[in-house]
Design a protein around this motif. Sequence first.
Motif, PDB file in Angstrom:
ATOM      1  N   GLU A 340      32.370  52.945  28.711  1.00 43.42           N
ATOM      2  CA  GLU A 340      31.324  53.569  29.510  1.00 43.42           C
ATOM      3  C   GLU A 340      31.875  54.784  30.250  1.00 43.42           C
ATOM      4  O   GLU A 340      33.079  54.909  30.488  1.00 43.42           O
ATOM      5  N   ASP A 341      30.980  55.666  30.607  1.00 43.93           N
ATOM      6  CA  ASP A 341      31.397  56.866  31.339  1.00 43.93           C
ATOM      7  C   ASP A 341      31.765  56.577  32.789  1.00 43.93           C
ATOM      8  O   ASP A 341      32.324  57.445  33.462  1.00 43.93           O
ATOM      9  N   ASP A 342      31.463  55.375  33.266  1.00 45.16           N
ATOM     10  CA  ASP A 342      31.744  55.071  34.674  1.00 45.16           C
ATOM     11  C   ASP A 342      33.230  55.093  34.980  1.00 45.16           C
ATOM     12  O   ASP A 342      33.638  55.367  36.110  1.00 45.16           O
ATOM     13  N   LYS A 343      34.037  54.775  33.981  1.00 40.85           N
ATOM     14  CA  LYS A 343      35.473  54.714  34.256  1.00 40.85           C
ATOM     15  C   LYS A 343      36.071  56.095  34.510  1.00 40.85           C
ATOM     16  O   LYS A 343      37.186  56.211  35.002  1.00 40.85           O
ATOM     17  N   TYR A 344      35.342  57.150  34.163  1.00 42.31           N
ATOM     18  CA  TYR A 344      35.823  58.502  34.392  1.00 42.31           C
ATOM     19  C   TYR A 344      35.351  59.068  35.730  1.00 42.31           C
ATOM     20  O   TYR A 344      35.591  60.236  36.020  1.00 42.31           O
ATOM     21  N   ILE A 345      34.662  58.254  36.525  1.00 39.83           N
ATOM     22  CA  ILE A 345      34.244  58.681  37.859  1.00 39.83           C
ATOM     23  C   ILE A 345      35.362  58.328  38.836  1.00 39.83           C
ATOM     24  O   ILE A 345      35.685  57.159  39.023  1.00 39.83           O
ATOM     25  N   PRO A 346      36.010  59.302  39.465  1.00 41.39           N
ATOM     26  CA  PRO A 346      37.169  58.994  40.312  1.00 41.39           C
ATOM     27  C   PRO A 346      36.742  58.362  41.637  1.00 41.39           C
ATOM     28  O   PRO A 346      35.750  58.773  42.245  1.00 41.39           O
ATOM     29  N   PRO A 347      37.476  57.345  42.079  1.00 36.41           N
ATOM     30  CA  PRO A 347      37.205  56.799  43.417  1.00 36.41           C
ATOM     31  C   PRO A 347      37.716  57.749  44.492  1.00 36.41           C
ATOM     32  O   PRO A 347      38.687  58.490  44.291  1.00 36.41           O
ATOM     33  N   ASN A 348      37.083  57.713  45.611  1.00 33.60           N
ATOM     34  CA  ASN A 348      37.439  58.658  46.679  1.00 33.60           C
ATOM     35  C   ASN A 348      38.663  58.234  47.472  1.00 33.60           C
ATOM     36  O   ASN A 348      39.302  59.054  48.122  1.00 33.60           O
ATOM     37  N   ASP A 349      38.985  56.937  47.464  1.00 31.91           N
ATOM     38  CA  ASP A 349      40.032  56.432  48.355  1.00 31.91           C
ATOM     39  C   ASP A 349      41.358  56.199  47.648  1.00 31.91           C
ATOM     40  O   ASP A 349      42.276  55.651  48.241  1.00 31.91           O
ATOM     41  N   ASP A 350      41.475  56.566  46.383  1.00 29.01           N
ATOM     42  CA  ASP A 350      42.711  56.308  45.656  1.00 29.01           C
ATOM     43  C   ASP A 350      43.208  57.602  45.022  1.00 29.01           C
ATOM     44  O   ASP A 350      42.781  57.970  43.927  1.00 29.01           O
ATOM     45  N   PRO A 351      44.116  58.308  45.690  1.00 24.50           N
ATOM     46  CA  PRO A 351      44.588  59.592  45.126  1.00 24.50           C
ATOM     47  C   PRO A 351      45.298  59.418  43.795  1.00 24.50           C
ATOM     48  O   PRO A 351      45.169  60.260  42.900  1.00 24.50           O
ATOM     49  N   HIS A 352      46.073  58.325  43.667  1.00 20.24           N
ATOM     50  CA  HIS A 352      46.789  58.115  42.414  1.00 20.24           C
ATOM     51  C   HIS A 352      45.814  57.938  41.249  1.00 20.24           C
ATOM     52  O   HIS A 352      45.978  58.541  40.172  1.00 20.24           O
ATOM     53  N   MET A 353      44.781  57.138  41.461  1.00 24.53           N
ATOM     54  CA  MET A 353      43.786  56.927  40.411  1.00 24.53           C
ATOM     55  C   MET A 353      43.019  58.215  40.111  1.00 24.53           C
ATOM     56  O   MET A 353      42.638  58.470  38.963  1.00 24.53           O
ATOM     57  N   ASN A 354      42.804  59.023  41.122  1.00 25.83           N
ATOM     58  CA  ASN A 354      42.138  60.306  40.896  1.00 25.83           C
ATOM     59  C   ASN A 354      42.944  61.196  39.950  1.00 25.83           C
ATOM     60  O   ASN A 354      42.396  61.859  39.069  1.00 25.83           O
ATOM     61  N   LEU A 355      44.273  61.197  40.144  1.00 28.19           N
ATOM     62  CA  LEU A 355      45.124  61.975  39.253  1.00 28.19           C
ATOM     63  C   LEU A 355      45.087  61.438  37.833  1.00 28.19           C
ATOM     64  O   LEU A 355      45.057  62.202  36.862  1.00 28.19           O
ATOM     65  N   VAL A 356      45.092  60.119  37.693  1.00 31.41           N
ATOM     66  CA  VAL A 356      45.052  59.510  36.362  1.00 31.41           C
ATOM     67  C   VAL A 356      43.746  59.881  35.655  1.00 31.41           C
ATOM     68  O   VAL A 356      43.724  60.265  34.477  1.00 31.41           O
ATOM     69  N   ILE A 357      42.632  59.768  36.364  1.00 29.13           N
ATOM     70  CA  ILE A 357      41.330  60.071  35.753  1.00 29.13           C
ATOM     71  C   ILE A 357      41.230  61.549  35.422  1.00 29.13           C
ATOM     72  O   ILE A 357      40.666  61.937  34.387  1.00 29.13           O
ATOM     73  N   GLU A 358      41.802  62.395  36.270  1.00 29.09           N
ATOM     74  CA  GLU A 358      41.790  63.831  35.985  1.00 29.09           C
ATOM     75  C   GLU A 358      42.556  64.132  34.705  1.00 29.09           C
ATOM     76  O   GLU A 358      42.204  65.047  33.955  1.00 29.09           O
ATOM     77  N   ALA A 359      43.601  63.334  34.453  1.00 33.74           N
ATOM     78  CA  ALA A 359      44.415  63.559  33.257  1.00 33.74           C
ATOM     79  C   ALA A 359      43.738  63.054  31.986  1.00 33.74           C
ATOM     80  O   ALA A 359      43.918  63.621  30.913  1.00 33.74           O
ATOM     81  N   ILE A 360      42.944  61.988  32.087  1.00 32.06           N
ATOM     82  CA  ILE A 360      42.392  61.373  30.872  1.00 32.06           C
ATOM     83  C   ILE A 360      40.943  61.755  30.611  1.00 32.06           C
ATOM     84  O   ILE A 360      40.400  61.415  29.553  1.00 32.06           O
ATOM     85  N   LYS A 361      40.310  62.469  31.511  1.00 37.13           N
ATOM     86  CA  LYS A 361      38.884  62.718  31.315  1.00 37.13           C
ATOM     87  C   LYS A 361      38.604  63.751  30.226  1.00 37.13           C
ATOM     88  O   LYS A 361      37.465  63.879  29.794  1.00 37.13           O
ATOM     89  N   ASN A 362      39.628  64.442  29.769  1.00 40.12           N
ATOM     90  CA  ASN A 362      39.432  65.373  28.656  1.00 40.12           C
ATOM     91  C   ASN A 362      40.571  65.289  27.652  1.00 40.12           C
ATOM     92  O   ASN A 362      40.875  66.260  26.955  1.00 40.12           O
ATOM     93  N   ASP A 363      41.170  64.128  27.543  1.00 35.83           N
ATOM     94  CA  ASP A 363      42.251  63.939  26.589  1.00 35.83           C
ATOM     95  C   ASP A 363      41.664  63.728  25.184  1.00 35.83           C
ATOM     96  O   ASP A 363      40.442  63.617  25.012  1.00 35.83           O
TER      97      ASP A 363
END
Length: 824
Positions: A340-363
Amino acid sequence: MEHVHLTALEEEDLYSGYNDYNPTYDTEELENDVAFQQALRTSHGRRPPMTAKIPSTGAGVRSFGNMGARVPLASSMGRPATGVIQDGITVARPMTAVRAAGYSSAAYRGSTFDPLGQSRGPAPPLETKNEDTPEEKVKNLEKIVNELIEESCIANRCGDLQLALEKAKEAGRKERILVRQREQTASSDHINLDLTYSVLFNLASQYAVNDMYAEALNTYQVIVKNKMFNNAGRLKVNMANIYFKQRNYPKAIKFYRMALDQISSSHKEMRIKIMQNIGVVFVKMGQYSDAITSFEHIMSESPNLKTSFNLILCYFAIGDREKMKKAFQKLIVVPLGIDEDDKYIPPNDDPHMNLVIEAIKNDPLRQMERERKAMAERFIMTAAKLIAPAIEASFASGYDWCVEMVKASQYVELANDLEINKAITYLRQRDFNQAVETLKMFEKKDSRVKSAAATNLSFLYFLENDFGLADRYADLAMSADRYNPAALTNKGNCVFVRGDYEKAAEFYKEALRNDSSFTEALYNLGLTYKKLNRLEEALDCFLKLHAIMRNSAQVMYQIANLYEMLEDLTQAIEWLMQLISVAPTDPQALAKLGDLYDNEGDKSQAFQYYYESFRYFPSNIEGIEWLGAYYIDTQFCEKAIQYFERAALIQPTQVKWQLMVASCYRRSGNYQKALETYKDIHQKFPENAECLRFLVRLCTDMGLKEVQEYATRLKKVEKMKELREQRVRSGRDSSARGRREGSASSENGQSSYVTSAKGERMSAKLKSLPGVNDPYEASNNKDIDASYVDPLGPQIERPRTAARRRVEEDEFADEELGDDLLPE
């Protein structure tokens, strides 16, 4: 003897001073040394197993240099003490690992030492590998063959298919040399079957991609018939693919089935793909029932999008409505296997997860998911448009059923797109009212759909010239989605037709900022700059558009036109040449190219392109007129007749074409035909004074009795003409009228495509045409009949001196001679 020797050893104390060392080399601190401990754990820090040195029996200490047997220590618990055995007692030697033994390495650098410190000379060099041995030759050849195969594959991947084939052939030649080398060395026990298989398989693949199908099939046959190759039968799939490309469908099915028989049921995925190929071949052969059998089996085993779509096509081909519906329902429930596309929505309170999602959202994985989803949506939309008119009594009912099915599936957002496609289908059926009603339903939908619907409505009303509603719906589309380039372009079009070119250009620029590849906005921007007389900027727009649309004839024409307006005729001709290479039958482009060559003074080239334009478009008055004038200039009046006759057929109410035909007959010497033509013209246009003048002159020269009748008619026509002119002069001043006509003609000249220079040039040609400046005009012909409008612009007024000269000649010719002037 031995006792004396032992005493000497005690006195000299050869091992004295070994316990004196620098504190830096204290071994007690080695346990805390990290680098030393790390070295111990690696292979570099391990010491070789030590051996005890046992002298030979009865030799005593003096036989120290004669080493006995080396006995490896069985224990690895530390380094045991070593020494010399005397009288059965081992004499321990002091520790020697802390301080150097006193030897100088500088004096013997590069040499080796024995245990007693005696130099043995430099170390012997390493043994060189003998490459002349048969084994080494075989290894080198294998390495070369592998490198050639790799180079062939890389060239294929880079798109250089010819180089890939050459490398594959070279690998085949080297591999045959390798086989002969093995036979000579009798090393048949070590035949490299994998290498032979790789060479043949790569060669067959390169033959196939270079469309050398016969060679590819022969190479595959060599592999398949060799029983030493394991699983070679699978390559029959590749052979079947080649037969499919050759449209040899029966053989393709045969080889697909042979490959299917040699693949075990454990390879389920591969069997499914082969069965799908079999179904496609049956579709190509028109055997839809057999294709349906294959596709239905695949859908029961492992459903996928392509098979489901192909199954719908087969049901549509045989006209089975119910099965079309069932197949469509299966298509919209095929699992895509994506997250689902929901997993590519970054959470606001987790900077590490935000970086991970930023890296995989267009891989690459995310891109593959998008492509798969887009393919599913494309299949569903295409299938709905295909079966909607067939599953119900009307296509509207069919669309409604498809929309309901889609709304109940995971593709809910496609329902609105289907509704818009329904409106577009109404447009193709010329049912504009239904299309408008369908699109108006989206005014209360979400912003994306509302913007698309309003854009289509604006386009419809613009085509109907209802610019007010077009402007209104363009504003609605922009308010729903400000970044919609189509809506911005429609708004710019509405402003453009109102004449506000600067504002229209701003809308087109905004559309291009949102989508730089939106060609409609770029084309319209170029036209706007052209209207604003900003020719360089317009040319820049069209050149950019040409880079996107390389084969667009309209873009090339605009570029050529702009170069002509910039007075660069060479570039204009070059772009028109490119245009006719794309559209060789475009008569307007050919005529324009002829006109440019005429401007350059190249009459032969101009004639060639005007003639080509006439062949493709024989009703073009401009081309007909130019060709007729060309033949008159070259003194071929007979050939000009056919062009003026065609012009008379196209414009039967224009008397000038028929007058030109009659004049061509007169100039060519066919007076009888000219007289008949003038008589026909007089019957159609009895008030044409010019025709009557020609009739009077011809009848006079030919001595016909009708001359008096035509002269009387001519006087009546001229009198009526004078009365009309008097009424016109009494109504308005002729000079003012002439100024207004001049200004109107200049405005028309600015808006038309024909330049004033061209009008003057063609007028000069027409001045020489028969019927305009003619030796058979009557003496009282002072004005040229202006009952027709010259499409090439106003003609230059003919000098009056010629008429006076003709008057004098005519009066002299008609004068009766006295007897005194006659010769005796």
